[in-house]
Enzyme design. Structure first.
Site, short mmCIF file in Angstrom:
data_model
loop_
_atom_site.label_atom_id
_atom_site.label_comp_id
_atom_site.label_asym_id
_atom_site.label_seq_id
_atom_site.Cartn_x
_atom_site.Cartn_y
_atom_site.Cartn_z
N ASP A 205 0.87 -1.18 0.00
CA ASP A 205 0.00 0.00 0.00
C ASP A 205 0.91 1.23 0.00
OD1 ASP A 205 -1.70 2.09 0.46
OD2 ASP A 205 -2.84 1.10 2.06
N ARG A 208 0.02 4.39 2.12
CA ARG A 208 0.32 4.20 3.55
C ARG A 208 1.82 4.25 3.82
NH1 ARG A 208 2.86 -0.29 5.80
NH2 ARG A 208 2.29 -0.81 7.93
N GLY A 232 3.53 -1.87 17.57
CA GLY A 232 2.98 -2.72 16.53
C GLY A 232 3.88 -2.69 15.32
N ASP A 254 6.03 -5.59 19.39
CA ASP A 254 4.90 -6.28 18.75
C ASP A 254 4.61 -7.56 19.52
OD1 ASP A 254 3.10 -7.60 16.82
OD2 ASP A 254 3.79 -6.03 15.46
N SER A 256 2.72 -10.00 18.26
CA SER A 256 2.58 -11.08 17.30
C SER A 256 3.92 -11.77 17.05
CB SER A 256 2.04 -10.52 15.98
OG SER A 256 2.22 -11.44 14.93
N ILE A 282 2.31 -3.50 24.44
CA ILE A 282 3.00 -2.34 25.00
C ILE A 282 2.64 -2.16 26.47
CG2 ILE A 282 1.20 -0.70 24.29
CD1 ILE A 282 5.02 -0.08 24.44
N GLU A 283 1.44 -2.62 26.86
CA GLU A 283 1.03 -2.52 28.25
C GLU A 283 1.79 -3.49 29.16
OE1 GLU A 283 -2.50 -1.42 25.65
OE2 GLU A 283 -0.93 -2.96 25.67
N GLU A 298 1.57 2.55 13.15
CA GLU A 298 0.53 2.43 12.14
C GLU A 298 -0.60 1.66 12.79
OE1 GLU A 298 -1.95 1.16 10.32
OE2 GLU A 298 -0.89 0.04 8.76
N GLU A 307 -10.28 -2.48 15.17
CA GLU A 307 -9.11 -3.15 15.74
C GLU A 307 -8.74 -2.60 17.10
OE1 GLU A 307 -5.78 -3.18 13.08
OE2 GLU A 307 -6.73 -4.57 11.68
N HIS A 467 -5.34 0.05 1.32
CA HIS A 467 -5.83 -1.25 1.81
C HIS A 467 -6.95 -1.08 2.84
CE1 HIS A 467 -3.27 -0.44 5.33
NE2 HIS A 467 -3.91 -1.42 5.94
#
Length: 524
Positions: A205, A208, A232, A254, A256, A282-283, A298, A307, A467
């Site tokens: 994208d 972006r 993220g 992140d 994930s 992050i928490e 982002e 989200e 996107h």
């Protein structure tokens, strides 16, 4: 390819059979493809055939658990690359943390390190000189490390088993062999970002990705020598932009599994000295610094707030961003407009009334209940767009992300009915926190002309497709009483009760002088 029930049951049984005493463990040579049924034969093979004593090397270098892992992976890496080992191996040869990553998948030698680490040289003088309490403490640490590795391996086995269960439709058995807690919407959210496809879509994208790159590179003076937090981080692309712009330290976070790929990408591009990767929300993570100068993220979802990642950015802002620090991007505006598209309605709604001559109106049930993510042609917009919400990311509070806003519009097209409403957003990148917030009607085209270094983009129907596309709130055709009337109403953004990362969007509207209409859409 089809999988028969017999093979499915057989394979599932093999995965469920995780008792250690029933497993056939195979040890692979450090210097080739030879395999052994026990660690003693592997060690003997190394001594006799290759003149290498693994136990003696571990003891000579006085290696702890993680250093021993690095040594083994270093040797396996040399073997894979057909490189000779140094004549005298030193700890410096395998100091790089990349050797913590297994070279050989499911390396049985790594899971048997306790048998190597507890075996000390048979030198009574040396042994008697070592303090007993020190030995006990070291053994305790090794035992704890080994237990942690075994627990991680067990978790890996369970994850594979659950993945296979899902693929084979055996979901009732998921979790029976472990104590894993039921996943919530956040777990599935972070898992969705572990795969390449979604990151490829975002990176391709250009609207972006170019916006972030252009802002960072055109404002290098903001980043030089600064500490930057990337929330993220995904593949690490924004972190690498910041590092290239001269940031002194970048912290990429992140939750994930994509963080592992980010770490590799960063290492392969020679930026590992600048960028630190942290796995977790992050928490939950502990940053290596008390404050950061810039937060880049982002975080935007469909219709901007889908989200629900923005609350995490605001948490980091309040906890880590220094006074007068900068958020990238700095603000966002959400727009709506009435739409009329007879062709789209015919293709997606009326279509079901005549499918190869059959009436499938049953398929129309709840067809208007969910928001649709798509790119609408500009011609479908039949009224004046209205900016109903502006978010100043430096000051907005998490509770303000659930809101009711008023809107108004005037029908400008030659239409006699409305098919629904379209939602999109614009993003603005200001290079000074003290700069004025863009006014609601400000467009990206006008914003970038105000000051050098400003960047902005739209996800709307009048710009290049992104996107994010747009959110269509489709409704049964609503007849207009007058030609090109004025419309007014309210729009409500809130989280779904069953999934905090999804959205409820409720719209009320009325033609001037007419009764009010209302409808609720879910975006999930």
């Amino acid at each position: 390819m089809s999988i028969t029930s017999d093979s499915s049951n057989s394979d599932a049984a093999e995965w469920l059979d995780v008792e250690p005493d029933e497993e056939q463990i195979t040890f692979v040579s450090l210097f080739g493809a030879e395999t052994f049924s026990n660690i003693e034969d592997l060690l003997a093979h190394g001594k006799i055939q290759h003149g290498f004593d693994l136990v003696a090397t571990v003891n000579h270098l006085d290696l702890e658990f993680h250093d021993a892992i690095k040594l083994i992976n270093f040797i396996r890496a040399c073997t894979q690359e057909k490189q000779s080992l140094p004549l005298a191996i030193s700890a410096q040869d395998f100091a790089d943390d990349k050797y913590l990553k297994p070279v050989l998948e499911n390396d049985a030698l790594l899971f048997s390190l306790d048998e190597i680490l507890v075996e000390k040289p048979r030198n009574e003088e040396s042994a008697s000189a070592e303090d007993k309490s020190s030995l006990e403490a070291r053994n305790k640490k090794l035992e704890d490390d080994l237990a942690a590795v075994k627990e991680q391996f067990a978790g890996y086995r369970l994850a594979v088993e659950e993945t296979l269960d899902k693929r084979w439709g055996d979901e009732n058995d998921i979790g029976k062999s472990g104590n894993g807690k039921k996943k919530d919407s956040s777990d599935y959210y972070f898992e969705s970002y572990a795969y390449n496809d979604i990151h490829e879509t975002m990176l391709k994208d250009e609207i972006r990705t170019d916006a972030y790159r252009d802002f960072i590179y055109e404002n290098k003076q903001l980043f030089q020598g600064k500490v930057v937090l990337d929330i993220g981080c995904g593949t690490g692309i924004l972190s690498m932009f910041c590092a290239k712009a001269g940031a002194a330290q970048v912290i990429a976070v992140d939750k994930s599994d994509i963080i592992d790929k980010a770490r590799e990408n960063i290492f392969n591009n020679g930026l590992a000295d600048t960028i630190t990767c942290l796995r977790g929300a992050i928490e939950d993570v502990n940053l290596p610094v008390d404050q950061v100068d810039i937060i880049v993220s982002e975080w935007m979802g469909y219709c901007l707030l889908y989200e629900a990642m923005l609350p995490s950015v605001l948490y980091a802002r309040d906890k880590y961003l220094r006074p007068n620090g900068l958020l990238v991007p700095s603000s966002a505006t959400i727009w709506m407009a009435p739409v009329h598209d007879s062709e789209y309605v015919a293709d997606t709604v009326s279509f079901w009334r005549d499918v190869y001559g059959f009436d499938m109106k049953a398929m129309q049930e709840r067809i208007y209940d969910e928001a649709r993510i798509l790119t609408m042609p500009p011609a479908a917009v039949c009224g004046e767009p209205y900016p109903f919400r502006v978010l100043d990311l430096h000051t907005v509070k998490p509770e303000e992300l659930v809101f009711t806003a008023e809107w108004e519009s005037k029908i400008t097209g030659d239409v006699d009915s409305l098919d629904g409403f379209l939602i999109w957003f614009d993003n603005f990148f200001a290079n000074c926190r003290d700069d004025k917030l863009p006014k609601p009607q400000m467009t990206p085209e006008n914003f970038v002309k105000q000051k050098p270094g400003y960047v902005a983009f739209t996800t709307g129907p009048f710009g290049k497709e992104t996107h994010w596309k747009q959110g269509l709130l489709l409704q049964p055709p609503a007849q207009l009483k007058a030609a090109q009337p004025k419309l007014a109403g309210k729009i409500i953004f809130s989280a779904l009760e069953e999934n905090a990362r999804a959205l409820n969007i409720q719209m009320t509207w009325a033609e001037e002088g007419q009764s009010e209409q209302s409808r609720l859409w879910k975006l999930k």
